[in-house]
Design a protein around this motif. Structure first.
Motif, PDB file in Angstrom:
ATOM      1  N   UNK A 115       0.746  -1.338  -0.098  1.00 35.59           N
ATOM      2  CA  UNK A 115       0.001   0.110   0.261  1.00 35.59           C
ATOM      3  C   UNK A 115       0.788   1.248  -0.229  1.00 35.59           C
ATOM      4  N   UNK A 119       0.501   3.148  -3.580  1.00 34.77           N
ATOM      5  CA  UNK A 119      -0.358   4.429  -3.308  1.00 34.77           C
ATOM      6  C   UNK A 119      -0.289   5.482  -2.850  1.00 34.77           C
ATOM      7  N   UNK A 120       1.573   5.236  -1.957  1.00 38.67           N
ATOM      8  CA  UNK A 120       1.599   6.371  -0.564  1.00 38.67           C
ATOM      9  C   UNK A 120       0.599   6.566  -0.204  1.00 38.67           C
ATOM     10  N   UNK A 121      -0.182   5.221   0.379  1.00 39.36           N
ATOM     11  CA  UNK A 121      -1.295   4.945   1.568  1.00 39.36           C
ATOM     12  C   UNK A 121      -0.750   4.377   3.024  1.00 39.36           C
ATOM     13  N   UNK A 128       1.601   9.660   3.874  1.00 39.48           N
ATOM     14  CA  UNK A 128       2.413  10.412   3.633  1.00 39.48           C
ATOM     15  C   UNK A 128       2.215  11.201   2.848  1.00 39.48           C
TER      16      UNK A 128
ATOM     17  N   UNK B 409      -5.633  10.359  -3.302  1.00 40.66           N
ATOM     18  CA  UNK B 409      -4.965   9.226  -2.879  1.00 40.66           C
ATOM     19  C   UNK B 409      -5.255   8.518  -3.795  1.00 40.66           C
ATOM     20  N   UNK B 410      -4.685   7.449  -4.945  1.00 42.83           N
ATOM     21  CA  UNK B 410      -5.531   7.128  -5.686  1.00 42.83           C
ATOM     22  C   UNK B 410      -5.736   5.705  -5.109  1.00 42.83           C
TER      23      UNK B 410
END
Lengths: 527, 468
Positions: A115, A119-121, A128, B409-410
């Motif tokens: 993730x 997804x930079x999650x 993030x 966020x994607x």
């Protein structure tokens, strides 16, 4: 033509017909049922077998400990207390069940890695940012929420059982200090999104909560000095310096030094030439740890920092007392994994050319350090004697989510309370009358935690004691974390003063009993 | 306890199924009742006694009606007064107190305000089981259902965990026969599993990410940029639909696994072309309850045009208040009630009925969306600010823009668009699971595994309807 006498079918009749017409083949039926039933029946068995591998007694295995926990709730003084203890026991059981789940242990780090990478999650606690900076979710909330002094916010805070308005507590603290001839200076430490808003999609510049200006004005009108660090840290950032660590909630050594300089300037101290020993170190911050990535992951690289170590140590006789939280402890205490003897207290002391007295504890900046001070006074140790100035540092987000309880500072006589004490390490046997809460691993910015235990019937006598023990170290629960109320235990205890320097700054939970706060605590370890 | 939790799936459910099917037929209601009480008491054991009290009161009133049919009205009144009294106290005490204080303050009588700490904690699912329990007494009074003789059967009906805390509201007359006799079959069990899997996927894979966006948008107190505000409220519309319909699917699935058949609770509501149609598709168990136990007794459409409009508005206002004790819920109910009356005046059609179907659906969705603002906002000023933000009428504080780094966020955007596509393009769980082919079974298993992985690895998992 429709027959008007035909009764319209009810929703339930339609549903029964619908279910009766389910079209599924024998293979499909078997496949679905076998998969589902195997999954829900076999997995718990695997989990229990896995837990049994730890060779703990069956009733203490996390999956089977419900009845043991419920048994501990017996003997509650009232029905309300019984219900409260029962609810807490059930909640604790469910928490432990989840944290000990092998599925979670196996899957969480790689899932979080995927993730974060694709997804930079982040997770519930970590966000993030665009440039690789990690942010603490609560810090963002402090800024994006309505003003912390808004009536709606205060009302919501009161409903959660905390004193939400910071002004009465600060003004009362100011009054009590003034009576002792001590001047109060407060310094709300900024949070990262205040200075790096562009990393989260807002315009570049410095932000603050919508109530901060009003808060500052009201305090200054009442004669409390407020050090606002935003301007000088923005200036520092403008010069190309990083003011916050990329992977941590805390500031960089440069920003910390700027804060120390501003305090020194504000209190009119003579600034002496700084000398110290330079040191470089590399580490990953608390936010990186809270992401709980696989241990061999290279997704978040360690950061390099340069520190200046000073030889000034806290000096109890100083005219200046610094109260603080983790912003004081970072670079000062090893517990935060960023070196020691190079934090705000040491730098400020070096700048002023004099030692300063320090009371600091990670977390709960709204009240923890004030409570420690009050406890010292209540035990007859007058930490305000000879003081002229008290600098109180706390992180800004506490203004919105802290518990701003009013804490009386009452000096009492030494030894007014008689409780169990030891001179050297001793193994004792006692019953646990109460155990304080411990956090779930990876749920707080601190990877280490100290819990409090109230011991009674020590060595079958009538004496009681308050004991502190490590409940979590490096985001791993210790054996002490498994101790439960009413359990009979053997603990090696030693004087708290022998360990205070190391563990005193750690995040700590206390037992909700004012009387215990007056007792001289002991330090405990499992024998 | 919630269905989409580690504890429920791997401990509570297998234990319940094991005990239930290992028990002889006559013990099954007792077994189910005990497990349901554990399920209910998990959050706060004290409230088990309240549910038990309600159960005793309505069971007794039912029996009294049988024993003394001439005094049926007295027993009906007793039951309604006690049930509504309990509901009013637990659900509306705090609201009443706030308004009492606000009224006194407005009149300059602040010294008479209540400043104590006494507040009432809302028991989980009280609105659902109170309505169910009342339906029994009303059905018996009307002669629509026979009196239940075994106490345990009645206790099982009230406490049945699949639909206990968030519905669907099961009326007694609809389940009475199933309490006497029901059929167990692998077809039924398999379809129950499919429903449970699809419901959990809706909840965990679609409702939760959308809920995160909605939470962030509303965290700003309603002051945010126009685009962010529309994104936030649309995400909330997706969240509430997938959350509640997912829960209903799981409840229906669990019911089937235990041999019970519950009726459909959602029928693709966002595909509606008018508000009247929306209420034929949204939370069907509540709307039919309100129709049969409130709208029709009030006179329905039998007492003239204006009385019909008033009845519609009144029923929806009370429906709003049923959801929660605040002015926001009243306004939400008022918007829907007003619109229903307006459409009734036009022959149950919307005023935009001449537009192409797609635009009719879009217009209806827009009205529903605006009403959701009042449903979601915590306070009335926040709702007003949010509506202002939707139409760019309020100033956006720079700090509100910080949420952009999170909501765009994607991962969230992807789930949001997927949720939108599925809302309008996918069949309902009922239609999907009617014919379970190998491909559909594979899909069910895949989405269930994905939901389980997400559930185990992510902490955010609220259930909206638990607070009602």
């Amino acid at each position: 033509m429709s027959n008007p006498k035909v009764k319209k079918r009810s929703r339930e009749e339609i549903a029964k017909i619908e279910i009766g017409n389910t079209d599924i083949g024998r293979a499909g039926k078997s496949c679905l049922c076998v998969f589902f039933l195997l999954l829900i029946f076999v997995y718990p068995c695997i989990q229990i077998l896995h837990e049994a591998g730890s060779r703990s007694p069956l009733r203490q295995l996390p999956s089977l400990s419900l009845f043991a926990r419920l048994g501990e709730t017996g003997g509650s003084p009232s029905l309300m207390a019984f219900n409260r203890n029962l609810t807490a026991a059930v909640k604790q059981y469910e928490d432990e069940l989840e944290t000990s789940s092998i599925l979670q242990k196996l899957l969480l780090p790689p899932t979080q890695y995927l993730l974060s990478k694709y997804f930079h999650l982040g997770n519930e606690k970590v966000v993030i940012g665009k440039g690789g900076h990690l942010f603490y979710r609560h810090d963002i909330k402090y800024l994006s929420s309505p003003g912390f002094l808004d009536s709606e916010q205060l009302r919501e805070g009161h409903l959660t059982g905390r004193q939400a308005d910071p002004l009465p507590a600060i003004l009362d603290f100011h009054r009590q200090l003034k009576e002792r001839g001590v001047k109060l200076v407060i310094m709300p430490a900024p949070v990262k999104p205040m200075l790096y808003p562009e990393q989260l999609g807002a315009a570049k510049g410095a932000l603050n909560n919508r109530s901060f200006e009003l808060f500052k004005t009201k305090l200054e009108e009442a004669g409390v000095s407020v050090i606002d660090l935003c301007e000088s840290l923005t200036e520092l950032r403008g010069k190309g310096k990083e003011v916050f660590l990329k992977t941590d909630t805390h500031w960089t050594p440069e920003a910390m030094r700027a804060a120390a300089e501003l305090i020194a300037k504000n209190i009119g101290g003579t600034r002496s030439a700084m000398a110290g020993t330079p040191q470089s170190l590399s580490s990953r911050g608390d936010l990186a740890r809270m992401l709980n990535l696989p241990s061999d992951s290279k997704l978040i690289e360690p950061e390099n920092i340069s520190l200046t170590i000073h030889d000034k140590v806290p000096e109890r006789q100083s005219e200046i007392l610094l109260l603080g939280d983790s912003f004081c402890n970072i670079f000062s205490s090893d517990a935060l994994h960023w070196g020691s003897s190079a934090g705000l207290p040491e730098t400020l002391a070096a700048l002023l050319g004099q030692g300063i007295d320090l009371i600091a504890r990670n977390d709960a900046g709204a009240y923890a350090s004030r409570e420690l001070l009050a406890r010292e006074l209540a035990r007859g140790r007058d930490r305000l004697a000879g003081k002229k100035l008290l600098v109180w540092e706390f992180v800004s987000r506490e203004l919105m989510e802290g518990d701003w309880k009013i804490i009386p500072l009452e000096l009492r006589e030494t030894g007014s309370v008689d409780c169990f004490s030891v001179e050297q390490p001793t193994v004792i046997e006692a019953t646990l009358a109460a155990v304080s809460l411990r956090p779930r691993p990876y749920s707080a910015p601190y990877s280490d935690h100290v819990m409090a235990l109230h011991l009674v019937d020590i060595n079958d006598g009538l004496q009681q004691a308050l004991v502190y023990m490590v409940s979590m170290e490096n985001n791993k629960l210790t054996g002490a974390a498994k101790l439960r109320q009413n359990e009979r235990v053997k603990i090696r205890v030693m004087p708290w003063v022998d360990c205070e320097e190391r563990y005193g700054t750690w995040s700590r939970s206390e037992i909700n009993d004012d009387e215990l706060l007056l007792w001289q605590p002991l330090w405990g370890e499992m024998p | 306890m919630v269905f989409s939790s580690y504890l429920f799936i791997f401990f509570f459910l297998p234990l319940t199924l094991l005990l239930y099917y290992a028990s002889p037929n006559r013990w099954r209601h007792l077994c189910l009742t005990l497990m349901s009480y554990i399920f209910y008491g998990w959050a706060n054991p004290a409230f088990m006694f309240l549910m038990f009290f309600t159960t005793c009161v309505d069971y007794s009133n039912g029996r009294f009606m049988q024993m003394a049919p001439r005094h049926k009205k007295i027993f009906l009144s007793t039951s309604i007064v006690i049930n509504l009294g309990i509901l009013a106290f637990f659900k509306y005490f705090n609201f009443g107190l706030e308004n009492y204080n606000a009224a006194l303050t407005a009149l300059g009588l602040e010294s008479y305000c209540y400043r104590g700490f006494f507040r009432v904690v809302l028991p989980l699912g009280i609105s659902f089981y109170t309505f169910q329990s009342m339906s029994y007494v009303i059905d018996v009074y009307r002669g629509d259902a026979a009196v239940i003789t075994r106490f345990i059967d009645y206790a099982c009906y009230i406490s049945m965990f699949p639909q206990l805390v968030a519905g669907p509201i099961i009326r007694f007359q609809d389940i009475a026969r199933q309490l006497q006799h029901r059929v167990y079959s692998w077809e039924k069990f398999s379809r129950g599993i499919a429903f449970f899997m699809l419901g959990m996927a809706k909840k965990v894979l679609l409702a939760n990410p959308c809920g995160k966006v909605a939470d962030l948008a509303f965290e700003t107190g309603g002051s945010l940029s126009c685009l962010d505000a529309w994104y936030g409220i649309t995400a909330y519309a997706m969240q509430i639909y997938y959350d509640f319909s997912g829960y209903s699917d799981m409840a229906i699935g669990l019911g089937l696994m235990l041999g019970f058949v519950f009726a459909k609770n959602f029928d693709s509501p966002y595909k509606s072309k008018s508000i009247t149609e929306f209420w034929r598709r949204w939370h069907l168990s509540l709307s039919s309850w309100l129709r049969d136990y409130l709208y029709i007794p009030l006179g329905g459409n039998r007492k003239g045009v204006w009385r019909t409009y008033i009845n519609l508005a009144l029923v929806m206002l009370l429906g709003g208040l049923w959801h929660g004790a605040s002015w926001n819920f009243l306004i939400w109910g008022g918007i829907h009630g007003g619109w229903l009356a307006f459409e009734r005046a036009q022959g149950k059609h919307s005023f935009y009925r001449k537009l192409p179907s797609v635009l009719q659906v879009a217009c209806t969705f827009l009205i529903v969306l605006l009403a959701w603002v009042f449903f979601r906002a915590l306070t009335l000023p926040e709702a007003y600010r949010y509506v202002g933000s939707l139409f760019a009428l309020t100033k956006t504080p720079p700090s509100s823009l910080l949420i952009r780094g999170l909501i765009y966020n994607p991962y969230y955007l992807g789930h949001f668009f997927l949720a939108g596509i599925l809302v309008w393009a996918a069949p309902s769980a009922w239609d999907f699971s009617r014919k379970l082919t190998a491909a559909k079974i594979s899909w069910c298993i895949i989405v269930f595994i994905m939901a389980l992985l997400t559930l185990i690895t992510q902490g955010y998992n609220p259930f909206i309807y638990f607070i009602f």
